[in-house]
Design an enzyme around this catalytic site. Structure first.
Site, PDB file in Angstrom:
ATOM      1  CD  GLU A 333      -3.133  -0.458   2.272  1.00  0.00           C
ATOM      2  OE1 GLU A 333      -4.229  -1.028   2.236  1.00  0.00           O
ATOM      3  OE2 GLU A 333      -2.820   0.346   3.168  1.00  0.00           O
ATOM      4  CB  CYS A 334       0.801   4.343  -0.022  1.00  0.00           C
ATOM      5  SG  CYS A 334       1.116   6.089  -0.364  1.00  0.00           S
ATOM      6  N   GLY A 335       3.454   3.474   0.234  1.00  0.00           N
ATOM      7  CA  GLY A 335       4.886   3.257   0.387  1.00  0.00           C
ATOM      8  C   GLY A 335       5.290   1.841   0.033  1.00  0.00           C
TER       9      GLY A 335
END
Length: 452
Positions: A333-335
């Site tokens: 997720e994201c990072g």
């Protein structure tokens, strides 16, 4: 004004929402101070944060001595908001719910849907209004009365003044508040030592921002804790037993260090309730993954701040790549998406090699992408079947340099633009979308099943 007593008595469970007229009023500092003072008085305190924030809750959790829980009325359906609140609040003497933005600010300026006021009404909680009193006295009463009277069904228990010049200043404000029938529940002095430092995604996490608890408790002596608790009793709130997790049937490793730390506690609990044993590991420091794990979870965080160190940990990058290549479930997720990609370009233009699990290059840029999303899953993944509609949240300063191939999700922006984002192929799911697994226990069950 009299100082708060060394201890307080509470005849029933108490809970309240701490709200303010706007962002920047000091809600997180005040909520953390309340958690610390109530805990120091011998009470068990459960903090909550309205909204998708990962950073403010770390300060509330540190002050309370137990993890703060997110209550987000967009990410969570109403019944889950109520269930998750009751589950945690029922294990504490007092619950402190920090609101978001201004009291009535939500998704739409013509409605208070998904606002702090809406959450207070839904949970049946009284509101404690935090007012930045700097440069005002009588006007504090006008602001407080206006907020009290603006929205139907909002029950204001009283006011806490923030950034107060001293006891004399507080007495002036208290006299004005008495004219409109609002009690003063204490004040917080204007003390730079209480300020919480920030960076590009918000506040520094509590682990990185030292707070002088002795100074904080000294500032808390002006809070009227007995009056606050008496005004916010919830005698109908049933006690709840701590969660009992079943015998684990799958081991899931999740990234946990300075670069990756964005997880909702209730989401991790849903995985445990579904039968997961969760094992933390550090992409920064560990040479490899924990043994005998069936899946990987790479949450959001700050990989851009540690890009060089992540890149230099070649053995870990290789371990993650080999794990995915073996067909095991990997969620980023994201990072986590950034780390699973081929490379990350920092703001100075330096390119750092990442894991190479997905064909994506990301770079940091000054523009923030943020907002709630209602996304349709385009392909089956370890979290959801194709066609499932999921609610999530974006908050990132990075962007992909390549168009997504085999995208995970599709959504339509408020401007009517259709966006396809992320990657879902095989058992790898990578996306900028932050999901809350507490929204639907079926998501956690599906992931645990895939990891068995």
């Amino acid at each position: 004004m009299s100082a708060a007593p060394a201890s307080v008595s509470v005849p029933a469970r108490s809970a309240f929402v701490l709200a303010a007229p706007s962002s920047g009023s000091g809600k997180t500092t005040a909520a953390a101070l309340l958690c610390l003072a109530l805990r120091a008085s011998g009470l068990s305190v459960q903090p909550f944060k309205l909204g998708p924030d990962y950073l403010d809750p770390t300060h509330l959790g540190r002050a309370a001595g137990r993890p703060a829980r997110n209550l987000d009325s967009f990410l969570l359906p109403p019944e889950r908001v109520e269930a998750l609140f009751a589950r945690a609040a029922g294990t504490a003497d007092v619950s402190v719910v920090e609101g978001v933005m201004g009291l009535y600010d939500g998704l739409d300026p013509t409605s208070d849907e998904h606002s702090t006021a809406a959450l207070a009404r839904q949970l049946g909680l009284r509101v404690v209004l935090l007012l930045d009193a700097g440069g005002m006295a009588r006007t504090a009463a006008a602001v407080a009365a206006g907020l009290r009277d603006f929205g139907a069904g909002v029950d204001l228990a009283g006011v806490i003044l923030n950034r107060v010049g001293g006891e004399g200043h507080a007495r002036l404000c208290e006299a004005a508040l008495a004219e409109v029938g609002l009690p003063l529940l204490g004040f917080i002095p204007d003390d730079p030592a209480l300020h919480l430092p920030e960076r590009h995604l918000g506040l520094l996490a509590a682990e990185e921002a030292a707070w002088d608890e002795a100074a904080a408790l000294q500032a808390a002596r002006f809070l009227r804790l007995d009056a606050l608790l008496a005004a916010t009793r919830l005698p109908a709130l049933a006690p709840a037993a701590p969660l009992q997790f079943p015998e684990p049937r799958a081991r899931i490793a999740y990234a946990w260090d300075a670069a990756f730390s964005f997880y909702y506690p209730d989401a991790l609990d849903e995985l445990r309730l579904a039968g997961a044993e969760l094992l933390p590991f550090s992409p920064l420091h560990d040479a490899g993954l924990p043994e005998n794990v069936g899946g990987l979870l790479l949450g959001g965080g700050y990989p851009e701040l540690y890009a060089d160190q992540l890149s230099r940990n070649v053995s870990m990058r290789r371990a993650v790549r080999d794990f995915a290549a073996a067909g095991r479930p990997v969620i980023g997720e994201c990072g986590g998406l950034m780390y699973l990609g081929q490379s990350l370009l920092d703001l100075e233009g330096a390119e750092h090699e990442m894991c190479g699990v997905i064909p994506a290059r990301t770079r940091m840029q000054p523009r923030l992408s943020l907002g709630y999303r209602e996304a349709a899953a385009l392909h089956a993944s370890p979290l959801a079947p194709a066609g499932a509609v999921l609610r999530g949240h974006e908050f990132h300063y990075s962007e992909r340099l390549d168009p997504p191939s085999h995208p995970a999700y599709r959504w339509t922006t408020a401007a009517g633009e259709v966006v396809e984002e992320g990657r879902a192929q095989g058992k790898v799911l990578a996306s900028y979308l932050h999901l809350h697994l507490g929204a639907d226990p079926a998501l956690a069950r599906r992931l645990v099943e895939a990891c068995c």
